[in-house]
Design an enzyme around this catalytic site. Structure first.
Site, PDB file in Angstrom:
ATOM      1  N   TYR A   1       8.491  15.798   0.709  1.00  0.00           N
ATOM      2  CA  TYR A   1       8.223  17.096   0.087  1.00  0.00           C
ATOM      3  C   TYR A   1       8.056  16.958  -1.421  1.00  0.00           C
ATOM      4  O   TYR A   1       7.357  17.753  -2.043  1.00  0.00           O
ATOM      5  CB  TYR A   1       9.310  18.107   0.482  1.00  0.00           C
ATOM      6  CG  TYR A   1       9.275  18.329   1.969  1.00  0.00           C
ATOM      7  CD1 TYR A   1       8.195  19.017   2.537  1.00  0.00           C
ATOM      8  CD2 TYR A   1      10.200  17.770   2.809  1.00  0.00           C
ATOM      9  CE1 TYR A   1       8.079  19.157   3.894  1.00  0.00           C
ATOM     10  CE2 TYR A   1      10.101  17.897   4.184  1.00  0.00           C
ATOM     11  CZ  TYR A   1       9.040  18.594   4.715  1.00  0.00           C
ATOM     12  OH  TYR A   1       8.924  18.715   6.079  1.00  0.00           O
TER      13      TYR A   1
ATOM     14  N   HIS B   1      14.713  12.953  12.186  1.00  0.00           N
ATOM     15  CA  HIS B   1      13.529  12.959  13.059  1.00  0.00           C
ATOM     16  C   HIS B   1      12.704  11.681  12.882  1.00  0.00           C
ATOM     17  O   HIS B   1      11.806  11.414  13.667  1.00  0.00           O
ATOM     18  CB  HIS B   1      12.681  14.226  12.877  1.00  0.00           C
ATOM     19  CG  HIS B   1      11.956  14.344  11.581  1.00  0.00           C
ATOM     20  ND1 HIS B   1      11.737  15.545  10.956  1.00  0.00           N
ATOM     21  CD2 HIS B   1      11.393  13.427  10.781  1.00  0.00           C
ATOM     22  CE1 HIS B   1      11.075  15.350   9.835  1.00  0.00           C
ATOM     23  NE2 HIS B   1      10.856  14.073   9.712  1.00  0.00           N
ATOM     24  N   HIS B   2      13.030  10.887  11.866  1.00  0.00           N
ATOM     25  CA  HIS B   2      12.421   9.558  11.765  1.00  0.00           C
ATOM     26  C   HIS B   2      13.134   8.568  12.679  1.00  0.00           C
ATOM     27  O   HIS B   2      12.730   7.421  12.779  1.00  0.00           O
ATOM     28  CB  HIS B   2      12.499   9.043  10.330  1.00  0.00           C
ATOM     29  CG  HIS B   2      11.723   9.898   9.352  1.00  0.00           C
ATOM     30  ND1 HIS B   2      10.412   9.652   9.039  1.00  0.00           N
ATOM     31  CD2 HIS B   2      12.069  11.003   8.661  1.00  0.00           C
ATOM     32  CE1 HIS B   2       9.994  10.555   8.172  1.00  0.00           C
ATOM     33  NE2 HIS B   2      10.972  11.394   7.929  1.00  0.00           N
TER      34      HIS B   2
ATOM     35  N   ARG C   1       1.218   0.777  15.203  1.00  0.00           N
ATOM     36  CA  ARG C   1       0.920   0.569  13.788  1.00  0.00           C
ATOM     37  C   ARG C   1       1.560  -0.738  13.327  1.00  0.00           C
ATOM     38  O   ARG C   1       2.374  -1.320  14.035  1.00  0.00           O
ATOM     39  CB  ARG C   1       1.411   1.748  12.955  1.00  0.00           C
ATOM     40  CG  ARG C   1       2.912   1.897  12.937  1.00  0.00           C
ATOM     41  CD  ARG C   1       3.353   3.250  12.419  1.00  0.00           C
ATOM     42  NE  ARG C   1       3.019   3.447  11.018  1.00  0.00           N
ATOM     43  CZ  ARG C   1       3.603   4.358  10.224  1.00  0.00           C
ATOM     44  NH1 ARG C   1       4.553   5.133  10.711  1.00  0.00           N
ATOM     45  NH2 ARG C   1       3.251   4.502   8.975  1.00  0.00           N
TER      46      ARG C   1
ATOM     47  N   SER D   1      13.765   6.200 -13.691  1.00  0.00           N
ATOM     48  CA  SER D   1      12.699   6.990 -14.302  1.00  0.00           C
ATOM     49  C   SER D   1      12.618   8.379 -13.675  1.00  0.00           C
ATOM     50  O   SER D   1      12.570   9.398 -14.373  1.00  0.00           O
ATOM     51  CB  SER D   1      11.369   6.243 -14.121  1.00  0.00           C
ATOM     52  OG  SER D   1      10.295   7.115 -14.283  1.00  0.00           O
ATOM     53  N   SER D   2      12.625   8.429 -12.332  1.00  0.00           N
ATOM     54  CA  SER D   2      12.501   9.719 -11.648  1.00  0.00           C
ATOM     55  C   SER D   2      13.659  10.632 -11.975  1.00  0.00           C
ATOM     56  O   SER D   2      13.475  11.833 -12.188  1.00  0.00           O
ATOM     57  CB  SER D   2      12.457   9.510 -10.135  1.00  0.00           C
ATOM     58  OG  SER D   2      11.269   8.887  -9.772  1.00  0.00           O
TER      59      SER D   2
ATOM     60  N   THR E   1       6.043  26.569   6.020  1.00  0.00           N
ATOM     61  CA  THR E   1       4.745  25.955   5.757  1.00  0.00           C
ATOM     62  C   THR E   1       3.630  26.871   6.248  1.00  0.00           C
ATOM     63  O   THR E   1       2.636  27.093   5.550  1.00  0.00           O
ATOM     64  CB  THR E   1       4.665  24.581   6.457  1.00  0.00           C
ATOM     65  OG1 THR E   1       5.870  23.870   6.192  1.00  0.00           O
ATOM     66  CG2 THR E   1       3.491  23.790   5.956  1.00  0.00           C
TER      67      THR E   1
ATOM     68  N   TRP F   1       7.630  -0.269   3.832  1.00  0.00           N
ATOM     69  CA  TRP F   1       8.234   0.469   2.703  1.00  0.00           C
ATOM     70  C   TRP F   1       9.595   1.029   3.083  1.00  0.00           C
ATOM     71  O   TRP F   1      10.422   1.290   2.226  1.00  0.00           O
ATOM     72  CB  TRP F   1       7.286   1.581   2.214  1.00  0.00           C
ATOM     73  CG  TRP F   1       7.387   2.875   2.963  1.00  0.00           C
ATOM     74  CD1 TRP F   1       6.882   3.145   4.183  1.00  0.00           C
ATOM     75  CD2 TRP F   1       8.018   4.092   2.506  1.00  0.00           C
ATOM     76  NE1 TRP F   1       7.160   4.443   4.539  1.00  0.00           N
ATOM     77  CE2 TRP F   1       7.848   5.048   3.524  1.00  0.00           C
ATOM     78  CE3 TRP F   1       8.696   4.461   1.340  1.00  0.00           C
ATOM     79  CZ2 TRP F   1       8.344   6.345   3.409  1.00  0.00           C
ATOM     80  CZ3 TRP F   1       9.191   5.764   1.247  1.00  0.00           C
ATOM     81  CH2 TRP F   1       9.010   6.681   2.272  1.00  0.00           C
TER      82      TRP F   1
ATOM     83  N   HIS G   1      13.011  11.739   3.599  1.00  0.00           N
ATOM     84  CA  HIS G   1      12.341  12.972   4.006  1.00  0.00           C
ATOM     85  C   HIS G   1      12.142  13.957   2.860  1.00  0.00           C
ATOM     86  O   HIS G   1      11.031  14.429   2.671  1.00  0.00           O
ATOM     87  CB  HIS G   1      12.914  13.629   5.251  1.00  0.00           C
ATOM     88  CG  HIS G   1      11.843  14.476   5.846  1.00  0.00           C
ATOM     89  ND1 HIS G   1      10.836  13.950   6.610  1.00  0.00           N
ATOM     90  CD2 HIS G   1      11.514  15.763   5.633  1.00  0.00           C
ATOM     91  CE1 HIS G   1       9.959  14.888   6.885  1.00  0.00           C
ATOM     92  NE2 HIS G   1      10.333  16.004   6.310  1.00  0.00           N
TER      93      HIS G   1
ATOM     94  N   ASP H   1       7.412  21.762 -26.288  1.00  0.00           N
ATOM     95  CA  ASP H   1       7.559  20.432 -25.693  1.00  0.00           C
ATOM     96  C   ASP H   1       8.573  20.559 -24.577  1.00  0.00           C
ATOM     97  O   ASP H   1       9.048  21.662 -24.294  1.00  0.00           O
ATOM     98  CB  ASP H   1       8.022  19.388 -26.736  1.00  0.00           C
ATOM     99  CG  ASP H   1       7.553  17.980 -26.353  1.00  0.00           C
ATOM    100  OD1 ASP H   1       7.634  17.641 -25.149  1.00  0.00           O
ATOM    101  OD2 ASP H   1       7.096  17.234 -27.230  1.00  0.00           O
TER     102      ASP H   1
ATOM    103  N   LYS I   1       3.098  29.746   3.923  1.00  0.00           N
ATOM    104  CA  LYS I   1       2.299  29.385   2.750  1.00  0.00           C
ATOM    105  C   LYS I   1       0.818  29.389   3.082  1.00  0.00           C
ATOM    106  O   LYS I   1       0.002  29.962   2.354  1.00  0.00           O
ATOM    107  CB  LYS I   1       2.692  27.989   2.254  1.00  0.00           C
ATOM    108  CG  LYS I   1       3.960  27.988   1.444  1.00  0.00           C
ATOM    109  CD  LYS I   1       4.082  26.678   0.687  1.00  0.00           C
ATOM    110  CE  LYS I   1       5.337  26.725  -0.161  1.00  0.00           C
ATOM    111  NZ  LYS I   1       5.177  26.177  -1.471  1.00  0.00           N
TER     112      LYS I   1
ATOM    113  N   SER J   1      -1.710  26.825  -5.395  1.00  0.00           N
ATOM    114  CA  SER J   1      -1.261  28.215  -5.523  1.00  0.00           C
ATOM    115  C   SER J   1      -1.663  28.805  -6.872  1.00  0.00           C
ATOM    116  O   SER J   1      -1.705  30.024  -7.035  1.00  0.00           O
ATOM    117  CB  SER J   1       0.258  28.315  -5.369  1.00  0.00           C
ATOM    118  OG  SER J   1       0.655  27.836  -4.119  1.00  0.00           O
TER     119      SER J   1
ATOM    120  N   GLU K   1      11.718  13.101  -0.003  1.00  0.00           N
ATOM    121  CA  GLU K   1      10.646  12.427  -0.740  1.00  0.00           C
ATOM    122  C   GLU K   1       9.269  12.911  -0.271  1.00  0.00           C
ATOM    123  O   GLU K   1       8.357  13.103  -1.083  1.00  0.00           O
ATOM    124  CB  GLU K   1      10.774  10.908  -0.558  1.00  0.00           C
ATOM    125  CG  GLU K   1       9.600  10.086  -1.067  1.00  0.00           C
ATOM    126  CD  GLU K   1       9.515  10.058  -2.586  1.00  0.00           C
ATOM    127  OE1 GLU K   1      10.496  10.416  -3.252  1.00  0.00           O
ATOM    128  OE2 GLU K   1       8.442   9.681  -3.084  1.00  0.00           O
TER     129      GLU K   1
ATOM    130  N   HIS L   1       0.841  -1.202   0.000  1.00  0.00           N
ATOM    131  CA  HIS L   1       0.000   0.000   0.000  1.00  0.00           C
ATOM    132  C   HIS L   1       0.875   1.250   0.000  1.00  0.00           C
ATOM    133  O   HIS L   1       0.680   2.160  -0.807  1.00  0.00           O
ATOM    134  CB  HIS L   1      -0.933  -0.002   1.213  1.00  0.00           C
ATOM    135  CG  HIS L   1      -1.583   1.317   1.485  1.00  0.00           C
ATOM    136  ND1 HIS L   1      -2.493   1.884   0.616  1.00  0.00           N
ATOM    137  CD2 HIS L   1      -1.440   2.206   2.495  1.00  0.00           C
ATOM    138  CE1 HIS L   1      -2.891   3.057   1.111  1.00  0.00           C
ATOM    139  NE2 HIS L   1      -2.253   3.280   2.237  1.00  0.00           N
TER     140      HIS L   1
END
Lengths: 614, 346
Positions: free
Chosen positions: A259, A304-305, A452, A171-172, A330, A142, A255, A107, A333, A270, A257, A78
């Site tokens: 964002y 922080h993880h 979890r 790809s990315s 944040t 994951w 991390h 293009d 914004k 926006s 990722e 998931h």
């Protein structure tokens, strides 16, 4: 517009294909965008289905719907599906379709590399899901913490994880390089960096994040692969390796990722909020600057993880401070979006509803994020459902809400037809309510101590009722999705004709027909302000020179330089996918994939990029 | 319009009320409740959490009320003229860059204080070592010479330092009322400490995903009075009771099936294994199978009959000869004898 027929005639002289072959060989950023969008939407449904089974298993204590092993695979798949196969490529779909239109280009910079990115993404997605065929799915989460990923503790599912992500990384990275070059080099004359639409800005930032973040994961995955395939020690403490090293590598990627997942949504809303408020974005410079600040800070907060892994008090203090700093840009914004709404004339149509919904739910995710940025508090929240609530308020309440806002907003540009407003509002309200019913109680159940990633729980823990509510919420979300699918299928063919500018838009993509012709802009526009279309519609409101915008009737579209279609990007991608897939069987065999890729790149290099005479 | 605004407000207040209703309660009814501190360390964490909770709640209501108000007030009306094209306001921008910074400083300072306050155990703390295994806990009191499994005893009002290790994958040690989560990483020695302040039995779980039976890895932490702790220690230090009658038959079976290859029972020369929980005094524990089952004849029999049902993926099913070779399978009589033996190990 009279130019269209001639345009089509001009196009047919190039190497083109029709039907399925047309899609396989396309190098048109718009068609590639549609491919990305449809594939990602398919995987969004797959990921949603996986989550539904997970939630049904947790409906009440001691449920026996799936085996523990299957449950572990489902929550792993998931997360992987939603992050890598749904939200990231949905973002990519928008980048592909919208960025060239917003910057006034015909293009992307490298159209065939763009096609290659899509096909590699597709094969990566298939490899990641390959475990379904062999009943050995990734089941290590994951985040895949070592040494659970060592061969002693996990099966071939972990190999699908490694090879799938490795291919998706190719790809990315290809796509990110493409968009950085496109945005920096192919803007219409006069569009300075500070005149770019915010969505374009966010795409530039995300692409840079990808280029810096993804290679770290690539390194980690290669080390993990060597640990599994050749018994090298990297993360295996039995051989002198360090399990924590994997966590550092994973989260230095992981991390940023986060964002990468949220910034597209921030960019989308926006652009939407000013359109539907009939007012420019409040504090454009601050909104863009906040995006840049978030991107910089995202590389300084990964630990922080890992607050509970035994880092020193000093390290924990520093990372906690850096994490809290992210709340500042944040917050800026959010306040700027609200200030944009203030004093506007708010047209509450579907894209705007999703955007306002985004602000409401994203703020919740942001606030819970500040709470576990405090390490002592984190020790009571980490790996509980409180964190599950947090990430879903950020990813569903943030990314997905923003992406749906974008789908309703740009659907008319993509298809030439409007989506149905009534169905859209049903979709919004069911999703908004469903998501709060599903994920809201998770905050409380987390505070009540529910860990979890547990496939079952006993009764008498005080969690039963809240879990039932959460599971019911999922079905509200599903009901909303049915409205969306019905709406999308129906409107694609039979929706109301949109016209060039259905929303009273402000940026360049609304100056050209819907759907846009293959060459996008008959003449390249000249930009004199941040909102060229709005300013040319309302010259009395600004002090800018009116911008010259896209469509022009007296242009010979036959002479427009457009790239040839090519099947080599797809073939090269097959080589990459095959090589990675065979790596799991026998590294020697995977050389065949490498050979196909080399042949593909070789043929691609010598194929003319555009028709003769251009 | 006013009524819709009011209804939104009612919904928001309802959410807050529901949050409080559910978050009330305590560890008596909700065993893993994270907001019912019973040690000095968790009390400090709780104090910090309260500050964060109110700060977050205040911001939440400010933003939500603002957002709802703006949405209703500025909703498009047919009479709307072109809104003023405001591009920004520098003083405002600077204000709301500084404002969140102030809130953050307010929460960052106590955060740092608690980090350093809870970082190192006081000198002379009692030492315990807990080692995580898939999916049970090995517990050792190096100073006392006590070795046991799946049930931690600590004396009240005595600072205790726990060294956390792992024998296989990463686990995490968590007793929400007594100590926050800390990971047990193979190859690392992580430490936590606390001083328990109230007698009682507290619930602990593994909170780092550790494989198939991650959900089935629990334990109890029991805070004893000084006398009870002393009595417990004395009992733990003794060798296992010499079994009699059915229990003695049970020991025969235990030994003949090779159970002692993995389990240790002090005093039984055939039970010296270290791969599985120590059973020397298992009869005196509250739970069996790492917090999963009650310590009664029925649950013990069920566990021996089919460990896979309680703990999928466990090593006993994988390695135990009685589950893998029909010639060694346990009869119902064998199981009853084993139950008697286990229960005799007080």
């Amino acid at each position: 517009m009279a130019t269209h027929s001639t345009a089509i005639k001009g196009v047919t002289e190039r190497a083109t294909y029709t039907g399925l072959m047309g899609w396989i060989t396309t190098v048109d950023h718009k068609r590639i965008g549609i491919l990305y969008g449809c594939t990602a939407m398919f995987f969004f449904l797959v990921g949603g289905l996986e989550a539904t089974v997970v939630r049904m298993q947790l409906y009440s204590p001691g449920m026996d719907l799936v085996s523990p092993g299957m449950y572990n695979s489902l929550f792993t798949m998931h997360a992987l599906t939603m992050i890598f196969l749904a939200i990231m490529p949905l973002g990519a779909a928008f980048f592909n379709f919208i960025i060239p239109l917003q910057i006034g280009a015909r293009d992307v910079a490298f159209p065939r590399l763009n096609a290659f990115s899509y096909w590699v993404f597709l094969f990566g997605a298939l490899i990641l899901n390959g475990g379904w065929l062999f009943n050995t799915l990734p089941n290590v989460g994951w985040f895949a913490y070592a040494p659970l990923t060592a061969t002693e503790y996990s099966g071939a599912g972990t190999d699908f994880f490694i090879c799938g992500l490795q291919v998706l990384g190719v790809s990315s990275l290809a796509a990110a390089c493409n968009f950085i070059v496109t945005i920096l080099n192919m803007r219409a004359p006069g569009m300075t960096l500070m005149r770019m639409p915010v969505f374009t800005w966010m795409t530039l930032i995300i692409s840079l994040l990808l280029v810096f973040a993804f290679p770290v994961l690539t390194v980690g995955l290669i080390e993990l692969m060597f640990m599994r395939f050749y018994e090298m020690p990297f993360f295996n403490s039995n051989q002198g390796g360090d399990p924590i090293l994997w966590q550092h590598l994973f989260w230095i990627f992981g991390h940023p990722e986060v964002y990468i997942l949220i910034l597209p949504a921030m960019g989308i809303i926006s652009d939407i909020i000013p359109t539907f408020a009939r007012k420019p974005l409040f504090g454009y410079g601050f909104v863009v600057g906040s995006g840049v600040a978030i991107a910089f800070l995202s590389f300084a907060v990964w630990a922080h993880h890992m607050f509970t892994t035994g880092l020193s008090a000093l390290a924990v203090s520093v990372f906690s401070g850096a994490t809290m700093l992210i709340a500042i840009p944040t917050g800026v914004k959010v306040l700027n979006w609200m200030a944009t709404l203030w004093g506007g004339s708010l047209d509450l149509r579907t894209p705007m509803l999703w955007s306002i919904g985004f602000i409401a739910t994203f703020v919740v995710g942001g606030l819970s994020g500040v709470m576990h940025a405090s390490p002592p508090v984190d020790t009571q929240q980490q790996d509980t459902y409180f964190i599950v609530a947090h990430i879903h308020y950020v990813l569903f309440g943030g990314s997905i809400m923003g992406i749906f806002a974008g789908i309703y907003y740009w659907f008319p540009k993509v298809t030439g037809r409007m989506m149905n407003e009534t169905l859209g509002k049903w979709h919004f309200w069911l999703s908004f309510i469903g998501m709060n019913v599903t994920f809201g109680p998770m905050h409380i159940v987390g505070i009540l101590g529910m860990p979890r990633r547990i496939y079952t729980y006993p009764s008498g823990m005080g969690w039963d009722f809240l879990n039932q509510i959460e599971t019911i919420g999922v079905f509200i979300i599903i009901a909303g999705m049915l409205f969306f699918l019905q709406n999308a299928f129906r409107s694609w063919k039979n929706g109301e004709i949109a016209g060039d500018d259905p929303w009273d838009g402000r940026t360049l993509e609304w100056t050209i027909p819907s759907p846009p012709p293959e060459y996008n802009f008959a003449t390249i526009p000249v930009v004199h302000s941040r909102e060229p279309l709005w300013d040319s519609k309302h010259p009395e409101l600004g002090d800018h020179l009116p911008s010259v915008t896209g469509a022009s009737d007296d242009v010979d579209t036959e002479s427009i330089h457009m790239p040839n279609a090519s099947y080599w990007p797809a073939i090269t991608a097959i080589g990459v996918g095959l090589g990675a897939a065979l790596l799991m069987v026998n590294p020697i065999l995977s050389i065949s994939g490498v050979i196909i890729s080399i042949v593909g790149v070789y043929a691609w290099s010598f194929e003319p990029a555009a028709p003769e005479g251009h | 319009m006013v009524s819709s605004k009011r209804s939104v407000l009612v919904v928001l207040l309802g959410i807050l009320l529901a949050t409080f209703t559910f978050a009330c309660g305590n560890s008596e009814t909700i065993p893993l409740h994270t907001m019912d501190p019973k040690s000095d360390v968790t009390r400090d964490i709780q104090g910090l959490y309260i500050i964060l909770f109110w700060a977050a709640t205040a911001v939440f209501f400010a933003v939500m009320i603002g957002l709802v108000y703006i949405t209703f007030k500025f909703k498009r009306k047919p009479t709307d003229s072109m809104p003023p094209q405001t591009h920004g306001n520098r003083p405002l921008e600077i204000l709301w860059t500084i404002l969140p910074s102030v809130i953050l400083i307010v929460i960052l300072i106590p955060t740092w204080q608690v980090i350093y306050k809870t970082a190192n155990a006081p000198e002379g703390s009692m030492q315990i070592t807990v080692t995580g295994n898939q999916w049970w806990w090995e517990i050792e009191y190096p100073e006392l010479g006590v070795k046991t499994s799946n049930e931690v005893h600590v004396p009240i009002d005595v600072p205790v330092e726990v060294t956390l290790l792992s024998n296989d994958v990463i686990h995490a040690f968590w007793v929400p009322q007594i100590t926050g989560k800390k990971d047990m990483v193979p190859g690392l020695e992580n430490k936590i400490w606390f001083t328990a302040e109230q007698l009682g039995t507290y619930y602990g779980v593994c909170v780092e995903f550790c494989g198939d039976s991650h959900a089935n890895m629990k334990f109890e932490l029991i805070v004893d009075s000084a006398e009870d702790f002393e009595a417990w220690k004395t009992n733990e230090l003794a060798k296992a009771i010499e079994p009699e009658g059915l229990a003695a038959e049970g020991m025969e079976i235990f030994n003949s099936k090779g159970c002692g290859g993995c389990h240790t029972i002090e005093g039984n020369p055939y039970a010296l294994g270290i791969q599985a929980p120590i059973l020397t005094h298992i009869g005196s524990r509250n739970k069996i199978a790492a917090g999963m089952l009650e310590n009664n004849a029925n649950d013990i029999a069920n566990w021996i009959r089919n460990p896979e049902e309680t703990k999928p993926g466990n090593l006993m099913t994988a390695n135990g000869v009685m589950y893998n070779d029909n010639n060694y399978a346990l009869s119902e009589n064998d199981i009853q004898a084993l139950v008697a033996y286990i229960q005799s190990l007080k």
